[in-house]
Every structure is written in C-alpha cells, then in structure tokens.
Write a protein that holds these residues in place. Structure first.
Motif, PDB file in Angstrom:
ATOM      1  N   GLY A   9       0.785  -1.512   0.147  1.00 36.33           N
ATOM      2  CA  GLY A   9       0.219  -0.360  -0.007  1.00 36.33           C
ATOM      3  C   GLY A   9       0.909   1.313  -0.345  1.00 36.33           C
ATOM      4  O   GLY A   9       0.610   2.237  -0.783  1.00 36.33           O
ATOM      5  N   VAL A  10       1.933   1.283   0.884  1.00 36.72           N
ATOM      6  CA  VAL A  10       2.433   1.883   1.339  1.00 36.72           C
ATOM      7  C   VAL A  10       3.636   3.063  -0.592  1.00 36.72           C
ATOM      8  O   VAL A  10       3.198   3.545  -0.800  1.00 36.72           O
ATOM      9  N   LEU A  11       4.307   1.258  -1.268  1.00 38.52           N
ATOM     10  CA  LEU A  11       3.981   1.513  -2.491  1.00 38.52           C
ATOM     11  C   LEU A  11       3.686   2.259  -3.575  1.00 38.52           C
ATOM     12  O   LEU A  11       4.316   3.385  -4.366  1.00 38.52           O
ATOM     13  N   ILE A  12       2.154   1.405  -3.338  1.00 35.05           N
ATOM     14  CA  ILE A  12       1.163   2.495  -4.201  1.00 35.05           C
ATOM     15  C   ILE A  12       1.180   3.291  -3.943  1.00 35.05           C
ATOM     16  O   ILE A  12       1.312   4.442  -5.085  1.00 35.05           O
ATOM     17  N   PHE A  13       1.202   3.893  -3.090  1.00 34.80           N
ATOM     18  CA  PHE A  13       1.075   6.036  -2.866  1.00 34.80           C
ATOM     19  C   PHE A  13       1.907   6.234  -3.454  1.00 34.80           C
ATOM     20  O   PHE A  13       1.622   7.371  -4.177  1.00 34.80           O
ATOM     21  N   VAL A  14       3.169   5.847  -3.075  1.00 33.38           N
ATOM     22  CA  VAL A  14       5.163   6.598  -3.642  1.00 33.38           C
ATOM     23  C   VAL A  14       4.593   6.581  -4.603  1.00 33.38           C
ATOM     24  O   VAL A  14       5.105   8.098  -5.413  1.00 33.38           O
ATOM     25  N   VAL A  15       4.299   6.077  -5.786  1.00 30.51           N
ATOM     26  CA  VAL A  15       4.658   5.827  -6.970  1.00 30.51           C
ATOM     27  C   VAL A  15       3.302   6.659  -7.429  1.00 30.51           C
ATOM     28  O   VAL A  15       3.244   7.621  -8.452  1.00 30.51           O
ATOM     29  N   ALA A  16       2.173   5.967  -7.197  1.00 35.54           N
ATOM     30  CA  ALA A  16       0.908   7.623  -7.696  1.00 35.54           C
ATOM     31  C   ALA A  16       1.571   8.458  -7.073  1.00 35.54           C
ATOM     32  O   ALA A  16       1.073   9.781  -7.871  1.00 35.54           O
ATOM     33  N   PHE A  17       1.495   8.989  -5.975  1.00 33.68           N
ATOM     34  CA  PHE A  17       2.396  10.427  -5.305  1.00 33.68           C
ATOM     35  C   PHE A  17       3.383  10.397  -6.361  1.00 33.68           C
ATOM     36  O   PHE A  17       3.658  12.585  -7.301  1.00 33.68           O
ATOM     37  N   GLU A  18       4.133  10.249  -6.931  1.00 28.23           N
ATOM     38  CA  GLU A  18       5.286  10.433  -7.927  1.00 28.23           C
ATOM     39  C   GLU A  18       4.538  10.520  -9.393  1.00 28.23           C
ATOM     40  O   GLU A  18       5.145  11.921  -9.866  1.00 28.23           O
ATOM     41  N   GLY A  19       3.608  10.144  -9.361  1.00 28.03           N
ATOM     42  CA  GLY A  19       3.089  10.092 -10.965  1.00 28.03           C
ATOM     43  C   GLY A  19       2.766  11.830 -11.135  1.00 28.03           C
ATOM     44  O   GLY A  19       2.453  12.401 -12.173  1.00 28.03           O
ATOM     45  N   TYR A  20       2.394  12.526  -9.555  1.00 29.97           N
ATOM     46  CA  TYR A  20       1.272  13.346 -10.061  1.00 29.97           C
ATOM     47  C   TYR A  20       2.239  14.275  -9.234  1.00 29.97           C
ATOM     48  O   TYR A  20       1.815  15.839  -9.160  1.00 29.97           O
ATOM     49  N   ALA A  21       3.859  13.879  -9.942  1.00 28.97           N
ATOM     50  CA  ALA A  21       4.819  15.342  -9.011  1.00 28.97           C
ATOM     51  C   ALA A  21       4.253  16.686 -10.045  1.00 28.97           C
ATOM     52  O   ALA A  21       4.235  16.479 -11.406  1.00 28.97           O
ATOM     53  N   GLU A  22       4.807  17.937  -9.415  1.00 31.10           N
ATOM     54  CA  GLU A  22       4.751  19.515  -9.500  1.00 31.10           C
ATOM     55  C   GLU A  22       5.625  19.473 -11.073  1.00 31.10           C
ATOM     56  O   GLU A  22       6.491  19.914 -10.793  1.00 31.10           O
ATOM     57  N   THR A  23       5.328  19.174 -12.292  1.00 38.28           N
ATOM     58  CA  THR A  23       6.519  19.690 -13.277  1.00 38.28           C
ATOM     59  C   THR A  23       7.024  21.741 -12.791  1.00 38.28           C
ATOM     60  O   THR A  23       5.736  22.774 -12.958  1.00 38.28           O
ATOM     61  N   VAL A  24       7.955  21.641 -12.230  1.00 42.64           N
ATOM     62  CA  VAL A  24       8.685  22.952 -12.152  1.00 42.64           C
ATOM     63  C   VAL A  24       9.556  23.979 -13.107  1.00 42.64           C
ATOM     64  O   VAL A  24      10.260  23.288 -14.167  1.00 42.64           O
ATOM     65  N   LEU A  25       9.316  24.889 -13.671  1.00 49.32           N
ATOM     66  CA  LEU A  25      10.151  25.823 -14.685  1.00 49.32           C
ATOM     67  C   LEU A  25      10.748  26.722 -13.848  1.00 49.32           C
ATOM     68  O   LEU A  25      10.343  28.002 -13.272  1.00 49.32           O
ATOM     69  N   PHE A  46      -0.254  30.630 -18.137  1.00 49.34           N
ATOM     70  CA  PHE A  46       0.926  29.673 -18.749  1.00 49.34           C
ATOM     71  C   PHE A  46       0.333  28.724 -18.117  1.00 49.34           C
ATOM     72  O   PHE A  46       0.599  27.590 -18.871  1.00 49.34           O
ATOM     73  N   GLU A  47       0.664  28.626 -16.506  1.00 47.35           N
ATOM     74  CA  GLU A  47       0.458  27.678 -15.718  1.00 47.35           C
ATOM     75  C   GLU A  47      -0.328  27.309 -16.183  1.00 47.35           C
ATOM     76  O   GLU A  47      -0.093  25.646 -15.724  1.00 47.35           O
ATOM     77  N   LYS A  48      -1.312  27.921 -15.870  1.00 49.23           N
ATOM     78  CA  LYS A  48      -2.535  27.319 -16.055  1.00 49.23           C
ATOM     79  C   LYS A  48      -3.228  26.179 -17.378  1.00 49.23           C
ATOM     80  O   LYS A  48      -3.553  25.463 -17.539  1.00 49.23           O
ATOM     81  N   ARG A  49      -2.369  26.607 -18.680  1.00 50.46           N
ATOM     82  CA  ARG A  49      -2.448  25.767 -19.838  1.00 50.46           C
ATOM     83  C   ARG A  49      -1.774  24.414 -20.166  1.00 50.46           C
ATOM     84  O   ARG A  49      -2.167  23.450 -20.276  1.00 50.46           O
ATOM     85  N   TYR A  50      -0.482  24.731 -18.934  1.00 57.33           N
ATOM     86  CA  TYR A  50       0.251  23.341 -18.687  1.00 57.33           C
ATOM     87  C   TYR A  50       0.694  22.603 -17.926  1.00 57.33           C
ATOM     88  O   TYR A  50       0.837  21.843 -17.601  1.00 57.33           O
ATOM     89  N   GLY A  51      -0.359  23.201 -17.314  1.00 57.47           N
ATOM     90  CA  GLY A  51       0.377  23.112 -15.348  1.00 57.47           C
ATOM     91  C   GLY A  51       1.525  22.539 -14.943  1.00 57.47           C
ATOM     92  O   GLY A  51       1.739  21.825 -14.381  1.00 57.47           O
ATOM     93  N   VAL A  52       2.084  23.319 -15.231  1.00 57.13           N
ATOM     94  CA  VAL A  52       3.916  24.322 -15.240  1.00 57.13           C
ATOM     95  C   VAL A  52       3.799  24.771 -13.467  1.00 57.13           C
ATOM     96  O   VAL A  52       3.006  26.525 -14.065  1.00 57.13           O
ATOM     97  N   ARG A  53       4.295  25.170 -12.500  1.00 62.20           N
ATOM     98  CA  ARG A  53       4.252  26.419 -11.635  1.00 62.20           C
ATOM     99  C   ARG A  53       5.547  26.536 -12.061  1.00 62.20           C
ATOM    100  O   ARG A  53       7.020  26.093 -11.955  1.00 62.20           O
TER     101      ARG A  53
END
Length: 267
Positions: A9-25, A46-53
């Motif tokens: 369960g922990v492993l699945i949570f970590v993988v899922a969290f990393e999958g949603y890691a924020e993209t930063v420019l 720009f952030e809204k269009r591309y999901g990038v912070r």
C-alpha cells in the motif's frame, strides 16, 4: 501477510504521488518584468494552460545570465542585447527570441536643478547632470538598465564619479524609491516607472532618444550543457510568450491607459 499488504500500500501510494509530481520551470529575469507587474499577468496564464509552476528569480540581467551559465534555471527573460548575444555565442543559450520592447526614461525631481528638461539629446541630459553635480542614483548591479546607463555615460565621454553619483547595487524598484526620497535623478525602464508612478514624485524629464530603446528577449538554457534542465517547458514558455496569447497579454497590460510594454515577436 498484513505487513506485506501494508508495504504494498505504501509503495502504491509513493508511485501514485510521484506520478502527480509537480512540474516546475525555473526562470531568471530582470527585476523590471517583476516590478512592473507583467509576470503576474503572463505566468498564471501559462501555468494554467500547461500545468507547470514557474519559479521566478528576479535579479539584474547580469545575475540572471550567471544563474543560467551555472545551470540553475531553465529559461531567461532579459534585456541586455550585447550580453545576451555573448551568452548564446558561448553556447549557454539557444532559441533566443524577441518578445517585447519599451524604452528607458530619465527621471528627476520637480525642480530639475540640472536643467535636464531642456536637453535635446540624452547625451546632453547626462552632461547637464554631471556639470551640475546633481545627485544621480545608479542601479550599480550589472542589470540591463545598469549596462545601458554605463553605455550612455561612455557615449558622453564622461566618467561619473564623486559624492553626487551613488551606486546603489539594488533593483529598479528600490532605486526609484531611493531617488524619490533623495529627489535625485535616475534612469529607469518605462514599465517599472509607470507601475510605481502613483507612489513617486519623480517626473520623466527626458525621453524619446533612439538610444533609449529597450528590447527584451527570451532564451532557453542549452540542454546539451545541462541535461537535467526542463527544456521542454522552457520551449513551451518561449512559444507562449511569442505566440498570439502571450503577445496579446503583453499588449493589453496597461496602467492608467498606458502600455508598459509593446509586443515585438517575429511573425
């Protein structure tokens, strides 16, 4: 068995969290784009269009270029053409594009004790300030504005020095506040001045010389030098700034009906 299920369960949570890691420019830029308020208009779109912070480091252009040379940022938005060209030629930057322009203005107190308002050229205006030994606040921070100011003084054949010439080592907003408090002269980009005008008693005393033009360019940091850069988002940001939406946002950004910047992307 319960322990194994828990670990899974922990492993699945970590993988899922990393999958949603924020993209930063990471972007380094001149203080004028930040102090003028322009980035508060451009970056959220720009952030809204591309999901990038976007993480903004607003410093003088010289420092902005240095951050890029060290691989500390992904993209730059700056306004020192000669320094930018050298940066690209040295292999640090790629895809340099025109974005916008405004101009520099010479500000001063109401009494204009140096008589700058009567000058016919910016050279004459600076000569008047030097001759009167009127207080002048310089950025002194290797920014694009500071580089422009030094180039203008060089054109006059004068070397400003003495108690009347103060090198602040500060950003544009801080310099305008200082010049206002001391009722001194200063060179400013028009955008920052217009953004702060309501808080200042300084006036535009000289403007319009072709030598005062102020172009801005966006540059991606070369991924061949720094493979871990977010080059994909940097290129998207360049396309956004030079595309229809970015250029329209720049054109539409006004204070009291006055445009702070004019779109200038190549078509």
């Amino acid at each position: 068995m319960k322990k194994i299920k828990y670990l899974l369960g922990v492993l699945i949570f970590v993988v899922a969290f990393e999958g949603y890691a924020e993209t930063v420019l990471r972007m380094s830029t001149t203080t004028s784009t930040e102090n003028s308020g322009l980035l508060k208009v451009l970056n959220p779109a720009f952030e809204k269009r591309y999901g990038v912070r976007i993480e903004v480091l607003a410093v003088g252009t010289g420092k902005a270029l240095k951050l890029a040379e060290n691989g500390d940022v992904d993209v730059l938005l700056v306004h020192a053409p000669d320094a930018e060209a050298a940066f690209v030629a040295a292999g640090y930057g790629v895809n340099r594009k025109r974005v916008m322009f405004n101009d520099f203005v010479l500000l001063g107190p109401n009494n204009d004790n140096a008589g700058v308002k009567s000058a016919q050229t910016v050279n004459e205006a600076l000569q008047k300030i030097s001759k009167a030994k009127a207080l002048f606040i310089s950025r002194g921070d290797d920014s694009g504005t500071h580089q422009k100011e030094l180039a203008l003084w060089q054109q006059t054949g004068l070397k400003p020095q003495g108690e009347w010439y103060i090198s602040a080592g500060q950003g544009m907003g801080a310099v305008l506040t200082m010049a206002d408090e001391k009722q001194a002269y200063a060179l400013s980009d028009r955008g920052t001045y217009l953004a702060m005008q309501a808080k200042l008693q300084l006036n535009v005393l000289y403007e319009g010389d072709e030598a005062l033009m102020n172009p801005y360019h966006v540059i991606a940091v070369n991924p061949q030098r720094f493979p871990n850069l977010n080059y994909e988002s940097a290129m998207r940001y360049i396309e956004f700034l030079t595309g229809e939406e970015g250029q329209a946002l720049i054109a539409g950004y006004k204070i009291q009906g006055q445009a702070l910047f004019h779109p200038d992307a190549e078509r």
